[in-house]
Design a protein around this motif. Structure first.
Motif, PDB file in Angstrom:
ATOM      1  N   ILE A 138     -21.289  -9.811 -12.478  1.00 36.56           N
ATOM      2  CA  ILE A 138     -20.972  -9.755 -10.944  1.00 36.56           C
ATOM      3  C   ILE A 138     -20.008 -10.920 -10.973  1.00 36.56           C
ATOM      4  N   ASN A 139     -19.744 -11.916 -11.549  1.00 41.01           N
ATOM      5  CA  ASN A 139     -19.067 -12.958 -11.319  1.00 41.01           C
ATOM      6  C   ASN A 139     -17.376 -12.528 -11.677  1.00 41.01           C
ATOM      7  N   GLN A 140     -17.441 -11.628 -12.765  1.00 40.24           N
ATOM      8  CA  GLN A 140     -16.025 -11.282 -13.303  1.00 40.24           C
ATOM      9  C   GLN A 140     -15.700 -10.339 -12.075  1.00 40.24           C
ATOM     10  N   ALA A 141     -16.526  -9.555 -11.459  1.00 41.95           N
ATOM     11  CA  ALA A 141     -15.909  -8.471 -10.515  1.00 41.95           C
ATOM     12  C   ALA A 141     -15.504  -9.271  -9.405  1.00 41.95           C
ATOM     13  N   CYS A 142     -16.351 -10.402  -8.994  1.00 41.14           N
ATOM     14  CA  CYS A 142     -15.891 -11.016  -7.678  1.00 41.14           C
ATOM     15  C   CYS A 142     -14.728 -11.775  -7.917  1.00 41.14           C
ATOM     16  N   VAL A 143     -14.358 -12.338  -9.057  1.00 41.30           N
ATOM     17  CA  VAL A 143     -13.238 -12.815  -9.371  1.00 41.30           C
ATOM     18  C   VAL A 143     -12.118 -11.947  -9.116  1.00 41.30           C
ATOM     19  N   GLN A 144     -12.244 -10.923  -9.996  1.00 41.58           N
ATOM     20  CA  GLN A 144     -11.045  -9.934  -9.922  1.00 41.58           C
ATOM     21  C   GLN A 144     -10.853  -9.145  -8.526  1.00 41.58           C
ATOM     22  N   HIS A 145     -11.892  -8.943  -7.769  1.00 37.59           N
ATOM     23  CA  HIS A 145     -11.449  -8.738  -6.402  1.00 37.59           C
ATOM     24  C   HIS A 145     -11.552  -9.681  -5.397  1.00 37.59           C
ATOM     25  N   GLN A 146     -11.426 -10.853  -5.756  1.00 39.49           N
ATOM     26  CA  GLN A 146     -11.320 -11.912  -4.643  1.00 39.49           C
ATOM     27  C   GLN A 146     -12.448 -11.996  -3.714  1.00 39.49           C
ATOM     28  N   VAL A 147     -13.628 -11.662  -4.132  1.00 34.19           N
ATOM     29  CA  VAL A 147     -14.726 -11.508  -3.187  1.00 34.19           C
ATOM     30  C   VAL A 147     -15.733 -12.978  -3.220  1.00 34.19           C
ATOM     31  N   LEU A 196     -28.696 -23.109  -6.332  1.00 30.78           N
ATOM     32  CA  LEU A 196     -27.804 -22.071  -5.389  1.00 30.78           C
ATOM     33  C   LEU A 196     -26.305 -22.740  -5.580  1.00 30.78           C
ATOM     34  N   MET A 197     -25.261 -21.663  -5.778  1.00 29.76           N
ATOM     35  CA  MET A 197     -24.091 -22.105  -5.989  1.00 29.76           C
ATOM     36  C   MET A 197     -23.270 -21.031  -5.192  1.00 29.76           C
ATOM     37  N   VAL A 198     -21.928 -21.473  -4.504  1.00 33.00           N
ATOM     38  CA  VAL A 198     -21.158 -20.729  -3.667  1.00 33.00           C
ATOM     39  C   VAL A 198     -19.864 -20.768  -4.499  1.00 33.00           C
ATOM     40  N   PHE A 199     -19.191 -19.553  -4.806  1.00 30.46           N
ATOM     41  CA  PHE A 199     -18.002 -19.486  -5.375  1.00 30.46           C
ATOM     42  C   PHE A 199     -17.025 -18.677  -4.453  1.00 30.46           C
ATOM     43  N   ASP A 200     -15.637 -18.793  -4.370  1.00 31.13           N
ATOM     44  CA  ASP A 200     -14.657 -18.339  -3.285  1.00 31.13           C
ATOM     45  C   ASP A 200     -13.446 -18.049  -4.100  1.00 31.13           C
ATOM     46  N   ALA A 201     -13.357 -16.845  -4.900  1.00 29.31           N
ATOM     47  CA  ALA A 201     -12.092 -16.815  -5.717  1.00 29.31           C
ATOM     48  C   ALA A 201     -10.738 -16.827  -4.884  1.00 29.31           C
ATOM     49  N   PRO A 242     -12.376 -18.626 -19.222  1.00 28.50           N
ATOM     50  CA  PRO A 242     -11.744 -17.207 -19.537  1.00 28.50           C
ATOM     51  C   PRO A 242     -11.897 -16.124 -18.540  1.00 28.50           C
ATOM     52  N   VAL A 243     -12.649 -16.373 -17.334  1.00 28.97           N
ATOM     53  CA  VAL A 243     -12.751 -15.498 -16.073  1.00 28.97           C
ATOM     54  C   VAL A 243     -11.759 -15.871 -15.137  1.00 28.97           C
ATOM     55  N   CYS A 244     -11.663 -17.217 -14.836  1.00 31.51           N
ATOM     56  CA  CYS A 244     -10.740 -17.404 -13.727  1.00 31.51           C
ATOM     57  C   CYS A 244      -9.657 -18.355 -13.841  1.00 31.51           C
ATOM     58  N   GLY A 245      -9.682 -18.898 -15.333  1.00 32.05           N
ATOM     59  CA  GLY A 245      -8.761 -20.168 -15.544  1.00 32.05           C
ATOM     60  C   GLY A 245      -7.158 -19.498 -15.817  1.00 32.05           C
TER      61      GLY A 245
END
Ligand SMILES: [Zn+2]
Length: 246
Positions: A135-144, A158-163, A243-246
């Motif tokens: 899920i994280n990889q897809a959210c980074v890729q699609h910037q969601v 609880l964690m909130v990320f915003d690519a 490796p995902v967002c760096g």
């Protein structure tokens, strides 16, 4: 917004932070929730009650008797039925104006690629690290933006990320990609009230992200400890070698 909608959502509209503008943002928002178990049962009815216009609910599990201690949208008559399907029926009965889609397949990268381009926020209510990374990889890729949570025994996170934000960390910045040993609720137990506390906090963060009020929670981790009634908070930093967002 018609008269009935103004009345239904009036207690939110009265809040200066939400107002009519915020309520209309919710009406036009699309949120995907992955996982319709404990966290999902707490979080999803709040999102629907708040008037999120479009919800996609994903879970390939069926309802079991042991779920009923904390998954209150389900009844003994629902046992063996799809969690996602039953939740859709439960919510549609309460508000037939919402567009709610059930996805009872196991989540895959292809499914995420299909749904994410249209989503404003993704909510991770799953229970294993492999799916969380997917899920994280897809959210980074699609910037969601991603609101991720977990709960086991008496502890929740609880964690909130915003690519979309250059300095936001992602789930993989904190947890390595290799397969982790997951603690399961079926083997370790989980406290019902904790699941609802964390799921409700997840819903609050989704509403804040969509409307844009309150303190931004992106890049924070909140730990909930039920036994001593404490919460702890950390500011997370992006890993430049991620490796995902760096
Ligand atoms: Zn990262």
């Amino acid at each position: 917004m018609n008269e009935a909608q103004l009345l239904r959502y009036s207690r939110h509209i009265f809040l200066n932070e939400i107002d009519l503008d915020g309520q209309e943002k919710l009406q036009h928002a699309k949120v995907m929730v992955i996982g319709c178990g404990g966290l999902g049962n707490a979080c999803i009815p709040i999102l629907a009650g708040a008037g999120i216009g479009d919800l996609i609910l994903c879970d390939h599990d069926v309802i079991e008797l042991s779920n009923l201690q904390r998954q209150f949208a389900f009844t003994p008559l629902d046992i063996h039925r799809s969690k996602a399907d039953v939740l859709v029926d439960y919510l549609q009965l309460r508000n037939s104006e919402l567009r709610i889609t059930s996805c009872s397949q196991k989540i895959t990268a292809q499914l995420l690629d299909q749904y994410l381009p249209e989503c404003d926020v993704v909510v991770d209510c799953t229970d294993n690290s492999a799916t969380r990374h997917l899920i994280n990889q897809a959210c980074v890729q699609h910037q969601v933006p991603l609101v991720s949570a977990s709960a086991i025994q008496f502890s929740g996170q609880l964690m909130v990320f915003d690519a979309r934000l250059a300095d936001s960390p992602c789930y993989a910045c904190l947890f390595p990609l290799m397969q982790q040993e997951d603690k399961s609720c079926s083997q370790n137990g989980v406290f019902s009230a904790l699941v609802h506390q964390v799921g409700a906090a997840q819903a609050a963060e989704v509403l804040k992200l969509i409307i844009g009020f309150g303190e931004p929670s992106v890049g924070k981790m909140v730990q909930f400890e039920t036994l001593n009634f404490a919460t702890h908070q950390w500011q997370l930093t992006k890993n430049p070698c991620c490796p995902v967002c760096g």
